[in-house]
Design a protein around this motif. Structure first.
Motif, PDB file in Angstrom:
ATOM      1  N   GLU A 107      26.983  16.299   1.555  1.00 47.24           N
ATOM      2  CA  GLU A 107      25.704  16.224   2.272  1.00 47.24           C
ATOM      3  C   GLU A 107      25.575  17.367   3.277  1.00 47.24           C
ATOM      4  OE1 GLU A 107      22.002  14.746   2.650  1.00 47.24           O
ATOM      5  OE2 GLU A 107      23.503  14.095   1.221  1.00 47.24           O
ATOM      6  N   LEU A 108      26.649  17.654   3.976  1.00 50.83           N
ATOM      7  CA  LEU A 108      26.647  18.754   4.936  1.00 50.83           C
ATOM      8  C   LEU A 108      26.373  20.085   4.232  1.00 50.83           C
ATOM      9  CD1 LEU A 108      27.149  19.631   7.893  1.00 50.83           C
ATOM     10  CD2 LEU A 108      29.547  19.904   7.274  1.00 50.83           C
ATOM     11  N   ALA A 109      27.007  20.299   3.104  1.00 53.86           N
ATOM     12  CA  ALA A 109      26.816  21.541   2.357  1.00 53.86           C
ATOM     13  C   ALA A 109      25.392  21.669   1.832  1.00 53.86           C
ATOM     14  CB  ALA A 109      27.808  21.618   1.196  1.00 53.86           C
ATOM     15  N   LYS A 110      24.790  20.550   1.433  1.00 50.21           N
ATOM     16  CA  LYS A 110      23.422  20.581   0.922  1.00 50.21           C
ATOM     17  C   LYS A 110      22.416  20.906   2.018  1.00 50.21           C
ATOM     18  CE  LYS A 110      23.723  17.239  -2.854  1.00 50.21           C
ATOM     19  NZ  LYS A 110      23.298  15.892  -3.273  1.00 50.21           N
ATOM     20  N   ASN A 111      22.669  20.420   3.202  1.00 48.37           N
ATOM     21  CA  ASN A 111      21.674  20.480   4.265  1.00 48.37           C
ATOM     22  C   ASN A 111      21.977  21.484   5.366  1.00 48.37           C
ATOM     23  OD1 ASN A 111      20.090  18.441   3.095  1.00 48.37           O
ATOM     24  ND2 ASN A 111      21.504  16.917   3.880  1.00 48.37           N
ATOM     25  N   SER A 112      23.047  22.212   5.240  1.00 44.59           N
ATOM     26  CA  SER A 112      23.424  23.143   6.299  1.00 44.59           C
ATOM     27  C   SER A 112      23.682  24.528   5.733  1.00 44.59           C
ATOM     28  CB  SER A 112      24.691  22.651   7.003  1.00 44.59           C
ATOM     29  OG  SER A 112      24.483  21.384   7.562  1.00 44.59           O
ATOM     30  N   THR A 113      23.387  25.508   6.544  1.00 43.05           N
ATOM     31  CA  THR A 113      23.694  26.880   6.168  1.00 43.05           C
ATOM     32  C   THR A 113      23.984  27.653   7.438  1.00 43.05           C
ATOM     33  OG1 THR A 113      22.991  28.751   4.816  1.00 43.05           O
ATOM     34  CG2 THR A 113      21.303  27.738   6.215  1.00 43.05           C
ATOM     35  N   THR A 114      24.410  28.864   7.281  1.00 43.98           N
ATOM     36  CA  THR A 114      24.692  29.724   8.423  1.00 43.98           C
ATOM     37  C   THR A 114      24.114  31.107   8.134  1.00 43.98           C
ATOM     38  OG1 THR A 114      26.780  30.564   7.524  1.00 43.98           O
ATOM     39  CG2 THR A 114      26.899  28.535   8.838  1.00 43.98           C
ATOM     40  N   PRO A 115      23.911  31.910   9.171  1.00 45.82           N
ATOM     41  CA  PRO A 115      23.465  33.280   8.924  1.00 45.82           C
ATOM     42  C   PRO A 115      24.406  34.032   7.978  1.00 45.82           C
ATOM     43  CG  PRO A 115      23.187  32.738  11.226  1.00 45.82           C
ATOM     44  CD  PRO A 115      23.941  31.592  10.599  1.00 45.82           C
ATOM     45  N   SER A 116      25.697  33.799   8.118  1.00 48.69           N
ATOM     46  CA  SER A 116      26.671  34.478   7.259  1.00 48.69           C
ATOM     47  C   SER A 116      26.472  34.116   5.786  1.00 48.69           C
ATOM     48  CB  SER A 116      28.086  34.108   7.703  1.00 48.69           C
ATOM     49  OG  SER A 116      29.037  34.683   6.859  1.00 48.69           O
ATOM     50  N   ILE A 117      26.273  32.842   5.515  1.00 48.13           N
ATOM     51  CA  ILE A 117      26.042  32.407   4.131  1.00 48.13           C
ATOM     52  C   ILE A 117      24.766  33.037   3.590  1.00 48.13           C
ATOM     53  CG2 ILE A 117      25.399  30.415   2.713  1.00 48.13           C
ATOM     54  CD1 ILE A 117      27.346  28.759   4.482  1.00 48.13           C
ATOM     55  N   GLU A 118      23.714  33.028   4.401  1.00 45.47           N
ATOM     56  CA  GLU A 118      22.437  33.576   3.940  1.00 45.47           C
ATOM     57  C   GLU A 118      22.513  35.089   3.714  1.00 45.47           C
ATOM     58  OE1 GLU A 118      20.102  31.638   2.799  1.00 45.47           O
ATOM     59  OE2 GLU A 118      21.351  29.950   3.410  1.00 45.47           O
ATOM     60  N   ARG A 119      23.241  35.804   4.565  1.00 42.47           N
ATOM     61  CA  ARG A 119      23.439  37.246   4.329  1.00 42.47           C
ATOM     62  C   ARG A 119      24.182  37.461   3.024  1.00 42.47           C
ATOM     63  NH1 ARG A 119      24.470  37.176   9.935  1.00 42.47           N
ATOM     64  NH2 ARG A 119      26.716  37.147   9.530  1.00 42.47           N
ATOM     65  N   SER A 120      25.170  36.617   2.765  1.00 40.61           N
ATOM     66  CA  SER A 120      25.940  36.719   1.525  1.00 40.61           C
ATOM     67  C   SER A 120      25.042  36.522   0.300  1.00 40.61           C
ATOM     68  CB  SER A 120      27.068  35.689   1.541  1.00 40.61           C
ATOM     69  OG  SER A 120      27.810  35.735   0.363  1.00 40.61           O
ATOM     70  N   VAL A 121      24.145  35.555   0.386  1.00 37.84           N
ATOM     71  CA  VAL A 121      23.194  35.327  -0.719  1.00 37.84           C
ATOM     72  C   VAL A 121      22.348  36.573  -0.949  1.00 37.84           C
ATOM     73  CG1 VAL A 121      21.135  34.012  -1.394  1.00 37.84           C
ATOM     74  CG2 VAL A 121      23.121  32.818  -0.443  1.00 37.84           C
ATOM     75  N   LEU A 122      21.841  37.133   0.145  1.00 38.57           N
ATOM     76  CA  LEU A 122      20.992  38.323   0.022  1.00 38.57           C
ATOM     77  C   LEU A 122      21.761  39.518  -0.530  1.00 38.57           C
ATOM     78  CD1 LEU A 122      18.977  37.916   3.334  1.00 38.57           C
ATOM     79  CD2 LEU A 122      18.126  37.579   0.999  1.00 38.57           C
ATOM     80  N   LEU A 123      23.019  39.653  -0.165  1.00 37.60           N
ATOM     81  CA  LEU A 123      23.840  40.736  -0.722  1.00 37.60           C
ATOM     82  C   LEU A 123      23.942  40.588  -2.238  1.00 37.60           C
ATOM     83  CD1 LEU A 123      26.728  40.937   1.900  1.00 37.60           C
ATOM     84  CD2 LEU A 123      24.937  42.641   1.499  1.00 37.60           C
ATOM     85  N   ARG A 124      24.109  39.370  -2.700  1.00 34.80           N
ATOM     86  CA  ARG A 124      24.206  39.125  -4.137  1.00 34.80           C
ATOM     87  C   ARG A 124      22.875  39.333  -4.855  1.00 34.80           C
ATOM     88  NH1 ARG A 124      28.038  37.505  -1.503  1.00 34.80           N
ATOM     89  NH2 ARG A 124      30.098  36.982  -2.245  1.00 34.80           N
ATOM     90  N   MET A 125      21.801  39.262  -4.089  1.00 38.23           N
ATOM     91  CA  MET A 125      20.481  39.538  -4.675  1.00 38.23           C
ATOM     92  C   MET A 125      20.215  41.031  -4.763  1.00 38.23           C
ATOM     93  SD  MET A 125      18.162  36.574  -2.815  1.00 38.23           S
ATOM     94  CE  MET A 125      16.610  37.067  -3.564  1.00 38.23           C
ATOM     95  N   GLY A 126      21.074  41.852  -4.148  1.00 34.19           N
ATOM     96  CA  GLY A 126      20.933  43.302  -4.254  1.00 34.19           C
ATOM     97  C   GLY A 126      20.535  44.016  -2.984  1.00 34.19           C
ATOM     98  N   PHE A 127      20.406  43.289  -1.876  1.00 30.53           N
ATOM     99  CA  PHE A 127      20.074  43.932  -0.609  1.00 30.53           C
ATOM    100  C   PHE A 127      21.326  44.543   0.007  1.00 30.53           C
ATOM    101  CE2 PHE A 127      16.757  40.689  -1.050  1.00 30.53           C
ATOM    102  CZ  PHE A 127      15.635  41.468  -0.865  1.00 30.53           C
ATOM    103  N   SER A 128      21.136  45.607   0.792  1.00 37.31           N
ATOM    104  CA  SER A 128      22.270  46.190   1.519  1.00 37.31           C
ATOM    105  C   SER A 128      22.614  45.264   2.683  1.00 37.31           C
ATOM    106  CB  SER A 128      21.894  47.574   2.061  1.00 37.31           C
ATOM    107  OG  SER A 128      20.977  47.434   3.148  1.00 37.31           O
ATOM    108  N   SER A 129      23.772  45.466   3.281  1.00 37.38           N
ATOM    109  CA  SER A 129      24.172  44.610   4.400  1.00 37.38           C
ATOM    110  C   SER A 129      23.224  44.778   5.585  1.00 37.38           C
ATOM    111  CB  SER A 129      25.617  44.874   4.810  1.00 37.38           C
ATOM    112  OG  SER A 129      25.779  46.206   5.211  1.00 37.38           O
ATOM    113  N   ILE A 130      22.726  45.988   5.798  1.00 34.17           N
ATOM    114  CA  ILE A 130      21.784  46.232   6.898  1.00 34.17           C
ATOM    115  C   ILE A 130      20.464  45.508   6.621  1.00 34.17           C
ATOM    116  CG2 ILE A 130      20.490  48.012   8.124  1.00 34.17           C
ATOM    117  CD1 ILE A 130      23.125  49.052   8.569  1.00 34.17           C
ATOM    118  N   GLU A 131      19.988  45.583   5.379  1.00 34.07           N
ATOM    119  CA  GLU A 131      18.759  44.884   5.018  1.00 34.07           C
ATOM    120  C   GLU A 131      18.934  43.367   5.160  1.00 34.07           C
ATOM    121  OE1 GLU A 131      17.049  48.006   1.651  1.00 34.07           O
ATOM    122  OE2 GLU A 131      18.487  46.453   1.061  1.00 34.07           O
ATOM    123  N   ALA A 132      20.071  42.864   4.658  1.00 27.90           N
ATOM    124  CA  ALA A 132      20.338  41.426   4.719  1.00 27.90           C
ATOM    125  C   ALA A 132      20.363  40.940   6.165  1.00 27.90           C
ATOM    126  CB  ALA A 132      21.653  41.102   4.023  1.00 27.90           C
TER     127      ALA A 132
END
Length: 128
Positions: free
Chosen positions: A41-66
């Motif tokens: 439940e915690l994993a489904k409903n919680s996130t962090t900036p670090s996790i979201e940056r990681s998702v964006l990196l995998r989508m193809g954004f640079s670390s600065i963009e993310a």
């Protein structure tokens, strides 16, 4: 001098003594589910900036963009919606590919559309 632990195995297993192997297995997995349910439940409903940056990196954004995208999404109070999801919704609303839309979000553009998409504005009503 080490303390000797009293062996109470027989007393502790008394309530399990008459269960079959299948019943023991079922009980084990029921208890394992009860233990892990709060974590799931915690994993489904919680996130962090670090996790979201990681998702964006995998989508193809640079670390600065993310980093920039996540900062804008945090400022808008939308981090819980998922940064990648926000980028995709904005891309859909402005009819551009998600990489261009994400870069515009990092520059501070189109955040009104992001908020509208997730807070039930006059857009398509999506509340994802």
């Amino acid at each position: 001098m080490a303390l000797k632990r009293e062996d109470d195995f027989e007393k502790r297993r008394e309530h399990l003594r008459n269960l079959s192997d299948d019943e023991l297995k079922e009980r084990f997995f029921t208890l394992a589910d009860r233990i892990t349910d709060p974590l799931v439940e915690l994993a489904k409903n919680s996130t962090t900036p670090s996790i979201e940056r990681s998702v964006l990196l995998r989508m193809g954004f640079s670390s600065i963009e993310a980093k920039g995208i996540v900062e804008r999404i945090i400022d808008a109070g939308l981090l819980g919606k998922g940064a990648g999801n926000v980028v995709l919704k904005v891309a859909e609303k402005i009819s551009e590919n998600y990489l261009d839309a994400g870069r515009k979000i990092a520059e501070g553009l189109h955040m009104d559309l992001a908020v509208e998409a997730f807070r039930g504005g006059s857009g398509n009503g999506s509340q994802d």
